[in-house]
Design a protein around this motif. Structure first.
Motif, PDB file in Angstrom:
ATOM      1  N   CYS A  69       0.835  -1.195   0.000  1.00 46.69           N
ATOM      2  CA  CYS A  69       0.000   0.000   0.000  1.00 46.69           C
ATOM      3  C   CYS A  69       0.874   1.250   0.000  1.00 46.69           C
ATOM      4  O   CYS A  69       1.790   1.372   0.807  1.00 46.69           O
ATOM      5  CB  CYS A  69      -0.901   0.001   1.224  1.00 46.69           C
ATOM      6  N   CYS A  71       0.180   4.262   0.902  1.00 47.16           N
ATOM      7  CA  CYS A  71       0.056   5.208   2.011  1.00 47.16           C
ATOM      8  C   CYS A  71       0.634   4.656   3.313  1.00 47.16           C
ATOM      9  O   CYS A  71       0.783   5.390   4.280  1.00 47.16           O
ATOM     10  CB  CYS A  71      -1.391   5.661   2.213  1.00 47.16           C
ATOM     11  N   CYS A  72       0.961   3.389   3.342  1.00 49.16           N
ATOM     12  CA  CYS A  72       1.521   2.808   4.564  1.00 49.16           C
ATOM     13  C   CYS A  72       3.033   2.959   4.559  1.00 49.16           C
ATOM     14  O   CYS A  72       3.771   2.051   4.177  1.00 49.16           O
ATOM     15  CB  CYS A  72       1.094   1.358   4.721  1.00 49.16           C
ATOM     16  N   MET A 303      -4.479   4.339   7.064  1.00 43.65           N
ATOM     17  CA  MET A 303      -5.068   3.025   7.359  1.00 43.65           C
ATOM     18  C   MET A 303      -4.789   2.542   8.765  1.00 43.65           C
ATOM     19  O   MET A 303      -5.245   1.476   9.146  1.00 43.65           O
ATOM     20  CB  MET A 303      -4.500   1.991   6.396  1.00 43.65           C
TER      21      MET A 303
HETATM   22 ZN   LIG Z   1      -1.981   2.280   3.351  1.00 43.50          ZN
END
Ligand SMILES: [Zn+2]
Lengths: 345, 339
Positions: A69, A71-72, A303
């Motif tokens: 991911c 955004c992680c 998240m």
């Molecule tokens: Zn993420």
């Protein structure tokens, strides 16, 4: 982790677009006689005119976690530096992390969510964003980083107000509030803000997520209303205060007087941040669950979520659930619809 | 005493806690090494403590601030500090500054080669100082997480984000790159030079078979792996990070691929440090609750060396002969056992 929160070293994240006055604020924090010693993690050596062996240069190295991911992301250099600094525990009271003007604050915050060694020793105190009263409105148009920094902030130091007119100041504040109605906002010249207003804020402390009302409602607006309920007509006015709706960054607040069904709410929230987490910069909430006398509090960055039963609801307290999301292109109907299903009929 | 794992009462564990000579370092400790048969405790800051056979402890100043990394080949202890210096200490208690970062950056990792070469890193830059005193420098693509010399030849593994670079400081050949997404921190070669293993920022190890770069994922840890140790024969890798010692088999040509690790010495605390006996089939394990155990690797039989209740065990080490085991907890409480 097992160590009580108060024994953890508070970490303040200092962000701000280039030239806004971050270094001025940092120099004040380091030079003022407040009896505290700060370790400072800076992205560029030399800007700080103070000799201190606890000033550490960092490279802002962000790496993606192995979950595929985008955004992680985590600041790997910060993990390493905090680990090293902990060897000198007792030599300083708090840590300040200065980011570059172009940095996204999320990886810094997420480092505190995912790294257990960091969590064991340090706690994120607040994201403080220094903004230039004269140029912020322009940067919000052309620099997504500047918008991120405002959206992410717990405290905004709106600096150089001596360079703008009253009308311009009102304009830029309205622009800020369109993105982030929840941050504490301080108007300053040369970053002359009381240091107690930027340090030791406890903004990420679950025990202190007490007040998630939009701040400006108390300050300037006569009547109480839910900002997110406005329609999409831009630039309208309430009680003399301009309201804008930013084109892509919004906040969304939800509330319910009816206690929520935790067996519906928890999976919904987890699913929401898993699917829409890239859009959600920050989230927080105080929740009342059905058949549960405890307040439940949570907060999240993209998240990553953390939450806990906080304490018993007090007898004189209204058992109301309130949630706030700040993000980019938030799917409002989806979020409202999902939340509505958490309220037992 | 002789080492005996047999207990009269099968329900209770053999204890040698009474035979441990306690040592109070008086300040937080990050690591312990042996220079021959002399234990050297590395503090979190500034000093090392060299303990003589009569149990007298001498403090030796090494750095002006925190010590960030340390390694030993049994002849010297090498440390890197936040003062930007790399310092070597010998068994006589003599120190030499062998490296200095020009910009006073932190020295994040150090490694030592069997022939005496030393490597260290500051930020993205790795340096190798050969035994003859020649210095070579390499810039990694991102901050160096860890360094390890291969058991043969002058070849340095440099762990960084998204993989490891294998660099031959004395050869013009382009460095080899082993790729795997994520942040790689600790790094170690198997003693037979066939495998390379890294500890990751995630709660996992990653390995490569060096002949064909085939990947090995070693996952399932509840926390980050901070300590790894190869057994005496070099065919088993013992690791910290779980509530048992996790031991991966590297005897076959496929290493641990498709195999389950051995899980020994379970406690209600996590393993924080491991050290394998230099000759015998025994390892020492330290735990987050302060426990220290000796564990026989083939059957998991245990001997209690230190009871729980103290601070987390920071480090363990065996002397070169294997006669002495030293341990240190983070709070500076340490001990020495003659086996
Ligand atoms: Zn993420």
């Amino acid at each position: 982790m097992s160590e009580p929160t108060h024994s953890k070293i508070p970490v303040t994240v200092l962000t701000g677009y280039l030239g806004a006055g971050k270094t001025t604020l940092l120099n004040r924090i380091l030079s003022e006689n407040h009896g505290k010693k700060y370790a400072v993690i800076v992205n560029e050596f030399g800007e700080i005119g103070i000799d201190n062996d606890l000033i550490i240069g960092a490279d802002e190295e962000v790496f993606e976690m192995n979950n595929g991911c985008v955004c992680c992301t985590v600041r790997g250099d910060l993990v390493r530096i905090l680990d090293g600094l902990m060897k000198r525990k007792g030599k300083f009271d708090a840590i300040i992390v200065e980011t570059t003007g172009l940095a996204d604050p999320a990886p810094v915050a997420q480092t505190f969510f995912v790294d257990e060694d960091v969590q064991a020793n340090a706690r994120l105190d607040a994201v403080v964003t220094v903004a230039d009263a004269k140029w912020l409105a322009d940067r919000l148009k052309d620099a997504p980083e500047a918008k991120n920094q405002i959206a992410f902030a717990d405290v905004i130091v709106l600096n150089k107000i001596d360079l703008v007119s009253k009308a311009e100041l009102a304009e830029v504040e309205a622009r800020i509030r369109a993105i982030n109605p929840y941050a504490k906002l301080h108007r300053t010249e040369r970053c002359a803000v009381a240091l107690s207003d930027v340090l030791e804020r406890g903004a990420f402390d679950l025990d202190r997520i007490l007040e998630i009302e939009p701040e400006f409602l108390h300050a300037d607006d006569g009547h109480d209303h839910d900002h997110a309920h406005h329609g999409h007509d831009h630039d309208h006015s309430h009680g003399g205060l301009k309201h804008y709706h930013d084109e892509d960054m919004q906040s969304l607040s939800l509330r319910s007087d009816v206690p929520l069904d935790p067996t519906v709410f928890m999976p919904w929230l987890q699913d929401l941040v898993a699917k829409e987490g890239q859009k959600i910069l920050r989230s927080k909430g105080i929740l009342s669950f059905r058949d549960d006398d405890d307040r439940y509090v949570f907060q999240g960055v993209h998240m990553m979520l953390e939450g806990d039963h906080q304490r018993k609801w007090k007898d004189d307290e209204k058992r109301e659930s309130r949630l706030v999301f700040i993000g980019r292109d938030l799917p409002e109907d989806l979020i409202r619809g999902g939340f509505a299903r958490c309220i037992p009929q | 005493m002789t080492m005996s794992f047999e207990s009269q009462d099968t329900a209770s564990i053999v204890s040698v806690t009474d035979h441990v000579v306690p040592i109070a370092i008086g300040a937080p400790v990050m690591a312990v090494h042996f220079l021959g048969e002399t234990p050297v405790f590395i503090g979190n800051e500034e000093t090392a403590t060299v303990v003589q056979p009569d149990a007298t402890a001498n403090k030796v100043d090494l750095h002006a601030g925190a010590m960030l990394c340390t390694v030993s080949d049994g002849k010297r202890v090498i440390t890197g500090g936040d003062d930007g210096k790399v310092v070597a200490l010998n068994a006589k208690g003599e120190t030499t500054t062998i490296g200095r970062d020009a910009k006073h950056r932190w020295i994040d990792s150090v490694a030592v080669h069997p022939d005496g070469a030393i490597a260290w890193s500051a930020g993205k830059t790795a340096h190798v100082l050969s035994a003859k005193g020649e210095m070579k420098t390499f810039d990694a693509p991102s901050t160096v997480g860890g360094l390890a010399f291969a058991p043969k030849g002058l070849r340095l593994a440099i762990a960084h984000y998204n993989g490891v670079t294998l660099w031959f400081p004395n050869m013009a050949a382009a460095p080899e790159r082993l790729e795997w997404q994520g942040s790689h921190l600790g790094v170690t070669f198997s003693p037979d030079n066939k495998f390379l293993v890294t500890t990751m920022h995630e709660t996992a190890l990653h390995g490569w078979r060096l002949a064909d770069h085939r990947h090995m994922r070693m996952t399932g840890y509840p926390s980050r792996v901070r300590s790894m140790a190869w057994n005496a024969g070099g065919k088993h890798l013992a690791t910290s990070g779980a509530d048992t010692v996790i031991i991966w088999p590297f005897a076959s040509k496929d290493g641990p691929m498709g195999k389950e690790p051995a899980m020994l010495a379970p406690l209600k605390a996590r393993v924080s440090a491991v050290a394998c006996h230099p000759r015998q089939d025994i390892l020492a394990a330290g735990y987050t609750d302060g426990t220290v155990l000796m564990v026989r690797m083939h059957d998991g039989a245990e001997i209690l060396v230190r009871r729980n209740g103290g601070a987390q065990v920071a480090s363990l080490a065996w002397s070169a002969s294997g006669r002495l085991l030293a341990f240190a907890a983070h709070d500076g409480e340490a001990g020495l056992l003659t086996v």
